[in-house]
Design a protein around this motif. Sequence first.
Motif, short mmCIF file in Angstrom:
data_model
loop_
_atom_site.label_atom_id
_atom_site.label_comp_id
_atom_site.label_asym_id
_atom_site.label_seq_id
_atom_site.Cartn_x
_atom_site.Cartn_y
_atom_site.Cartn_z
N VAL A 98 -7.74 -7.79 -13.28
CA VAL A 98 -8.52 -7.47 -12.09
C VAL A 98 -10.00 -7.56 -12.44
O VAL A 98 -10.39 -7.38 -13.59
CB VAL A 98 -8.16 -6.07 -11.55
CG1 VAL A 98 -6.72 -6.04 -11.07
CG2 VAL A 98 -8.39 -4.99 -12.60
N PRO A 99 -10.85 -7.84 -11.43
CA PRO A 99 -12.26 -8.15 -11.73
C PRO A 99 -13.16 -6.95 -11.96
O PRO A 99 -14.28 -7.11 -12.44
CB PRO A 99 -12.70 -8.93 -10.49
CG PRO A 99 -11.81 -8.45 -9.40
CD PRO A 99 -10.49 -8.16 -10.05
N GLU A 100 -12.71 -5.75 -11.61
CA GLU A 100 -13.55 -4.58 -11.83
C GLU A 100 -12.66 -3.38 -12.19
O GLU A 100 -11.45 -3.44 -12.06
CB GLU A 100 -14.40 -4.25 -10.60
CG GLU A 100 -13.60 -3.90 -9.37
CD GLU A 100 -13.47 -5.07 -8.42
OE1 GLU A 100 -14.39 -5.90 -8.36
OE2 GLU A 100 -12.43 -5.17 -7.75
N LEU A 101 -13.30 -2.32 -12.63
CA LEU A 101 -12.56 -1.13 -13.03
C LEU A 101 -11.78 -0.59 -11.84
O LEU A 101 -12.34 -0.26 -10.80
CB LEU A 101 -13.54 -0.07 -13.56
CG LEU A 101 -12.92 1.17 -14.21
CD1 LEU A 101 -12.08 0.79 -15.42
CD2 LEU A 101 -14.02 2.15 -14.62
N THR A 102 -10.46 -0.52 -12.01
CA THR A 102 -9.55 -0.13 -10.93
C THR A 102 -8.54 0.86 -11.49
O THR A 102 -8.14 0.74 -12.65
CB THR A 102 -8.82 -1.36 -10.37
OG1 THR A 102 -9.78 -2.35 -10.00
CG2 THR A 102 -7.98 -1.01 -9.15
N PHE A 103 -8.12 1.80 -10.65
CA PHE A 103 -7.19 2.82 -11.11
C PHE A 103 -5.90 2.78 -10.30
O PHE A 103 -5.89 2.43 -9.12
CB PHE A 103 -7.84 4.21 -11.02
CG PHE A 103 -8.98 4.38 -11.98
CD1 PHE A 103 -8.76 4.82 -13.27
CD2 PHE A 103 -10.27 4.06 -11.59
CE1 PHE A 103 -9.81 4.95 -14.17
CE2 PHE A 103 -11.33 4.19 -12.48
CZ PHE A 103 -11.10 4.64 -13.77
N GLY B 65 -9.54 -11.70 -12.63
CA GLY B 65 -10.41 -10.88 -13.44
C GLY B 65 -10.93 -11.62 -14.65
O GLY B 65 -11.27 -11.01 -15.67
N LEU B 66 -11.02 -12.94 -14.55
CA LEU B 66 -11.48 -13.75 -15.67
C LEU B 66 -12.99 -13.91 -15.64
O LEU B 66 -13.59 -14.01 -14.57
CB LEU B 66 -10.83 -15.14 -15.62
CG LEU B 66 -9.31 -15.20 -15.74
CD1 LEU B 66 -8.82 -16.61 -15.45
CD2 LEU B 66 -8.88 -14.75 -17.13
#
Length: 282
Positions: free
Chosen positions: A96-101, A211-212
């Motif tokens: 994924v491209p950013e911090l995700t929970f 998310g690369l």
Amino acid sequence: MNTTEHDKVALITGSSHGIGLELTRRLLSEGFQVVALNRSAFPEDDPLIRESLERRRLRVHRADLSDFEGLRRALGAIKASEEKIDVLFNNAGGSVPELTFSRQGRELHFELQTVAPYVIAMELRGLLRNGALKTVVNTSSNAFDMMRRFDPDALERPASFKQLFGPYAASKLALSLWTRELAPLLERDGIRIRSVDPGPNNTLRKGKRSGLPFYVEPLMRFFFPPPSQGASRLYEAAFGASRELSGVYLRKDRARDLPFREHGPRVLEKVRSIHEREFAAG
């Protein structure tokens, strides 16, 4: 589902696209029955998939593997309907491209690619004992080769985020570390477990944001081989020259040393605690 003594049953997570889809097609073409555990649906225009669904040689269970509620329902249905599993491919994943929970409040890569494979393997341990091959293959990655530090206690809630070489790489390393640590316990049941790097594959999906890092996408699009290569490496990890090994990390069909092996017991302790306190008790 009734199976004959000679039927082989494989359970594959993340089998509706990319490496998982290619592996599913190969196993079906070789006479396996496949139990699919996916978030998304299979392509409707694939004749082999369509025929296998109609003949019930491909049986699908849908769940978001990072959501314990849905995963618990799906695994319950699998345990109620299947008699055995010969080989389990923990293949689901992604970046994924950013911090995700996750819904449980943990970093998403860790939840999906470290915790969920452990939960699935332990919940299906009884079906694996009933199988002939008694094999678990976990899809890892060589992305962790770029890591200079690894802190198991930062896996759930990392303080920073870096595409590909941050939480994604850490989650794959953690997966391989607990695979190594868990192997002696599973061997008591005759179950062998391995993690494998499928190598570079073009698994880009149209319309889906990856998310690369920006410089990796064109390389993947134009130079990486198709996902059939990764599927072949998973297949060889299960049935090839390393089939008698357990606890190993395979790259290009050879066992390789893992970095940060001293943290393996701590990683196993974390995923075991999450499984026992949150999933199994839920």
